[in-house]
Design a protein around this motif. Structure first.
Motif, PDB file in Angstrom:
ATOM      1  N   ASP A   1       0.848  -1.187   0.000  1.00  0.00           N
ATOM      2  CA  ASP A   1       0.000   0.000   0.000  1.00  0.00           C
ATOM      3  C   ASP A   1       0.888   1.242   0.000  1.00  0.00           C
ATOM      4  N   VAL A   2       0.326   2.367  -0.429  1.00  0.00           N
ATOM      5  CA  VAL A   2       1.052   3.640  -0.394  1.00  0.00           C
ATOM      6  C   VAL A   2       1.138   4.110   1.058  1.00  0.00           C
ATOM      7  N   CYS A   3       2.328   4.523   1.462  1.00  0.00           N
ATOM      8  CA  CYS A   3       2.530   5.097   2.796  1.00  0.00           C
ATOM      9  C   CYS A   3       2.377   6.611   2.661  1.00  0.00           C
ATOM     10  N   LYS A   4       1.248   7.130   3.119  1.00  0.00           N
ATOM     11  CA  LYS A   4       0.977   8.560   2.971  1.00  0.00           C
ATOM     12  C   LYS A   4       1.696   9.395   4.014  1.00  0.00           C
ATOM     13  N   ASP A   5       1.999   8.804   5.168  1.00  0.00           N
ATOM     14  CA  ASP A   5       2.642   9.548   6.253  1.00  0.00           C
ATOM     15  C   ASP A   5       3.767   8.725   6.861  1.00  0.00           C
ATOM     16  N   PRO A   6       5.033   9.038   6.511  1.00  0.00           N
ATOM     17  CA  PRO A   6       6.171   8.282   7.044  1.00  0.00           C
ATOM     18  C   PRO A   6       6.246   8.276   8.574  1.00  0.00           C
ATOM     19  N   GLU A   7       5.599   9.239   9.222  1.00  0.00           N
ATOM     20  CA  GLU A   7       5.589   9.259  10.690  1.00  0.00           C
ATOM     21  C   GLU A   7       4.833   8.062  11.264  1.00  0.00           C
ATOM     22  N   GLN A   8       4.012   7.409  10.438  1.00  0.00           N
ATOM     23  CA  GLN A   8       3.220   6.260  10.888  1.00  0.00           C
ATOM     24  C   GLN A   8       3.979   4.934  10.798  1.00  0.00           C
ATOM     25  N   ILE A   9       5.175   4.961  10.216  1.00  0.00           N
ATOM     26  CA  ILE A   9       5.965   3.733  10.069  1.00  0.00           C
ATOM     27  C   ILE A   9       6.394   3.233  11.447  1.00  0.00           C
ATOM     28  N   VAL A  10       6.140   1.962  11.697  1.00  0.00           N
ATOM     29  CA  VAL A  10       6.506   1.340  12.967  1.00  0.00           C
ATOM     30  C   VAL A  10       7.636   0.346  12.703  1.00  0.00           C
ATOM     31  N   ILE A  11       8.771   0.578  13.361  1.00  0.00           N
ATOM     32  CA  ILE A  11       9.927  -0.313  13.219  1.00  0.00           C
ATOM     33  C   ILE A  11       9.541  -1.711  13.709  1.00  0.00           C
ATOM     34  N   GLY A  12       9.879  -2.712  12.896  1.00  0.00           N
ATOM     35  CA  GLY A  12       9.561  -4.094  13.245  1.00  0.00           C
ATOM     36  C   GLY A  12       8.207  -4.548  12.732  1.00  0.00           C
ATOM     37  N   ARG A  13       7.354  -3.594  12.392  1.00  0.00           N
ATOM     38  CA  ARG A  13       6.030  -3.950  11.865  1.00  0.00           C
ATOM     39  C   ARG A  13       5.968  -3.742  10.352  1.00  0.00           C
ATOM     40  N   HIS A  14       6.534  -2.646   9.866  1.00  0.00           N
ATOM     41  CA  HIS A  14       6.416  -2.301   8.456  1.00  0.00           C
ATOM     42  C   HIS A  14       7.706  -2.570   7.687  1.00  0.00           C
ATOM     43  N   GLY A  15       7.547  -3.061   6.479  1.00  0.00           N
ATOM     44  CA  GLY A  15       8.619  -3.114   5.500  1.00  0.00           C
ATOM     45  C   GLY A  15       8.389  -1.965   4.542  1.00  0.00           C
ATOM     46  N   LEU A  16       9.437  -1.540   3.848  1.00  0.00           N
ATOM     47  CA  LEU A  16       9.326  -0.370   2.977  1.00  0.00           C
ATOM     48  C   LEU A  16       9.822  -0.655   1.566  1.00  0.00           C
ATOM     49  N   ILE A  17       9.222   0.062   0.635  1.00  0.00           N
ATOM     50  CA  ILE A  17       9.682   0.089  -0.748  1.00  0.00           C
ATOM     51  C   ILE A  17       9.781   1.559  -1.137  1.00  0.00           C
ATOM     52  N   MET A  18      10.936   1.959  -1.647  1.00  0.00           N
ATOM     53  CA  MET A  18      11.123   3.298  -2.210  1.00  0.00           C
ATOM     54  C   MET A  18      11.156   3.150  -3.713  1.00  0.00           C
ATOM     55  N   GLN A  19      10.467   4.049  -4.406  1.00  0.00           N
ATOM     56  CA  GLN A  19      10.443   3.968  -5.861  1.00  0.00           C
ATOM     57  C   GLN A  19      10.418   5.385  -6.431  1.00  0.00           C
ATOM     58  N   ARG A  20      11.335   5.643  -7.359  1.00  0.00           N
ATOM     59  CA  ARG A  20      11.361   6.917  -8.088  1.00  0.00           C
ATOM     60  C   ARG A  20      11.878   6.605  -9.477  1.00  0.00           C
ATOM     61  N   GLY A  21      11.067   6.876 -10.475  1.00  0.00           N
ATOM     62  CA  GLY A  21      11.451   6.527 -11.844  1.00  0.00           C
ATOM     63  C   GLY A  21      11.733   5.039 -11.930  1.00  0.00           C
ATOM     64  N   MET A  22      12.907   4.690 -12.454  1.00  0.00           N
ATOM     65  CA  MET A  22      13.285   3.281 -12.605  1.00  0.00           C
ATOM     66  C   MET A  22      13.991   2.740 -11.356  1.00  0.00           C
ATOM     67  N   GLN A  23      14.249   3.597 -10.378  1.00  0.00           N
ATOM     68  CA  GLN A  23      14.933   3.162  -9.159  1.00  0.00           C
ATOM     69  C   GLN A  23      13.924   2.620  -8.156  1.00  0.00           C
ATOM     70  N   SER A  24      14.287   1.508  -7.539  1.00  0.00           N
ATOM     71  CA  SER A  24      13.401   0.894  -6.559  1.00  0.00           C
ATOM     72  C   SER A  24      14.224   0.054  -5.590  1.00  0.00           C
ATOM     73  N   GLY A  25      13.830   0.082  -4.327  1.00  0.00           N
ATOM     74  CA  GLY A  25      14.507  -0.732  -3.326  1.00  0.00           C
ATOM     75  C   GLY A  25      13.536  -1.134  -2.235  1.00  0.00           C
ATOM     76  N   LEU A  26      13.739  -2.327  -1.679  1.00  0.00           N
ATOM     77  CA  LEU A  26      12.856  -2.877  -0.662  1.00  0.00           C
ATOM     78  C   LEU A  26      13.678  -3.356   0.522  1.00  0.00           C
ATOM     79  N   LEU A  27      13.180  -3.087   1.727  1.00  0.00           N
ATOM     80  CA  LEU A  27      13.737  -3.674   2.944  1.00  0.00           C
ATOM     81  C   LEU A  27      12.599  -4.284   3.749  1.00  0.00           C
ATOM     82  N   LEU A  28      12.798  -5.517   4.187  1.00  0.00           N
ATOM     83  CA  LEU A  28      11.805  -6.230   4.995  1.00  0.00           C
ATOM     84  C   LEU A  28      11.752  -5.636   6.401  1.00  0.00           C
ATOM     85  N   PRO A  29      10.636  -5.819   7.123  1.00  0.00           N
ATOM     86  CA  PRO A  29      10.478  -5.228   8.457  1.00  0.00           C
ATOM     87  C   PRO A  29      11.593  -5.605   9.431  1.00  0.00           C
TER      88      PRO A  29
END
Length: 184
Positions: free
Chosen positions: A113-141
């Motif tokens: 899902d889209v993360c609308k507010d990065p302040e809501q990210i909870v360490i250990g609960r959420h994994g993240l994906i960053m994407q801009r143009g052709m660049q993309s990276g993922l880290l598991l929770p």
């Protein structure tokens, strides 16, 4: 994102999936082609994204996954096991002598899902994906927990994984996605 991703597995299902990872890798090492063993429950035929992480002596040895489900979970795990062992470009293919030493971690992913507010990210609960143009990276929770990162460090490291500058997550052209995972 739903408030709580709930994908609970029984001990029998977890044991089946871990055994499936070992069998998939061993079949490839021994150059045997066997059909994927049928799942112990229908639950494992549902479509979810999944990652297989291999560690050796407490260090990463391979990690590959599918972010979104593209078929039955058990077949995804079978394929990702082989990919983590033999196709992770950061490592040489796993050898037969290393096989006995690997520890297996499986992550079943919630829908992205889209993360609308990065302040809501909870360490250990959420994994993240960053994407801009052709660049993309993922880290598991679990990565942020393992490295003892705070929220800003997690965001910066996910940007780094995508090949972006550390503060790219603040750029309005950068998309931040989040997910949860059942990890065992």
């Amino acid at each position: 994102m739903s408030d709580n991703f709930s994908f609970a597995l029984t001990q029998e299902e977890k044991q089946y999936l871990k055994a499936l990872v070992r069998k998939s890798i061993l079949c490839r090492i021994n150059k045997q082609e066997e059909p994927v063993p049928e799942p112990v429950t229908e639950h494992l035929s549902e479509e979810y994204g999944a990652f297989v992480t291999l560690n050796k002596n407490g260090h990463l040895r391979g990690c590959i996954g599918n972010v979104q489900g593209t078929g039955p979970l058990y077949k995804t795990i079978w394929k990702m096991a082989r990919a983590a062992a033999f196709e992770d470009p950061r490592f040489p293919p796993l050898t037969e002598s290393e096989f006995k030493e690997i520890e297996i971690e499986i992550s079943i992913l919630s829908p992205i899902d889209v993360c609308k507010d990065p302040e809501q990210i909870v360490i250990g609960r959420h994994g993240l994906i960053m994407q801009r143009g052709m660049q993309s990276g993922l880290l598991l929770p679990q990565v942020a927990v393992d490295w003892k990162w705070n929220r800003e460090e997690f965001l910066a490291q996910t940007c780094h994984k995508a090949g972006m500058e550390a503060d790219a997550w603040k750029d309005p052209n950068t998309n931040i996605f989040w997910f949860e995972a059942e990890v065992f």
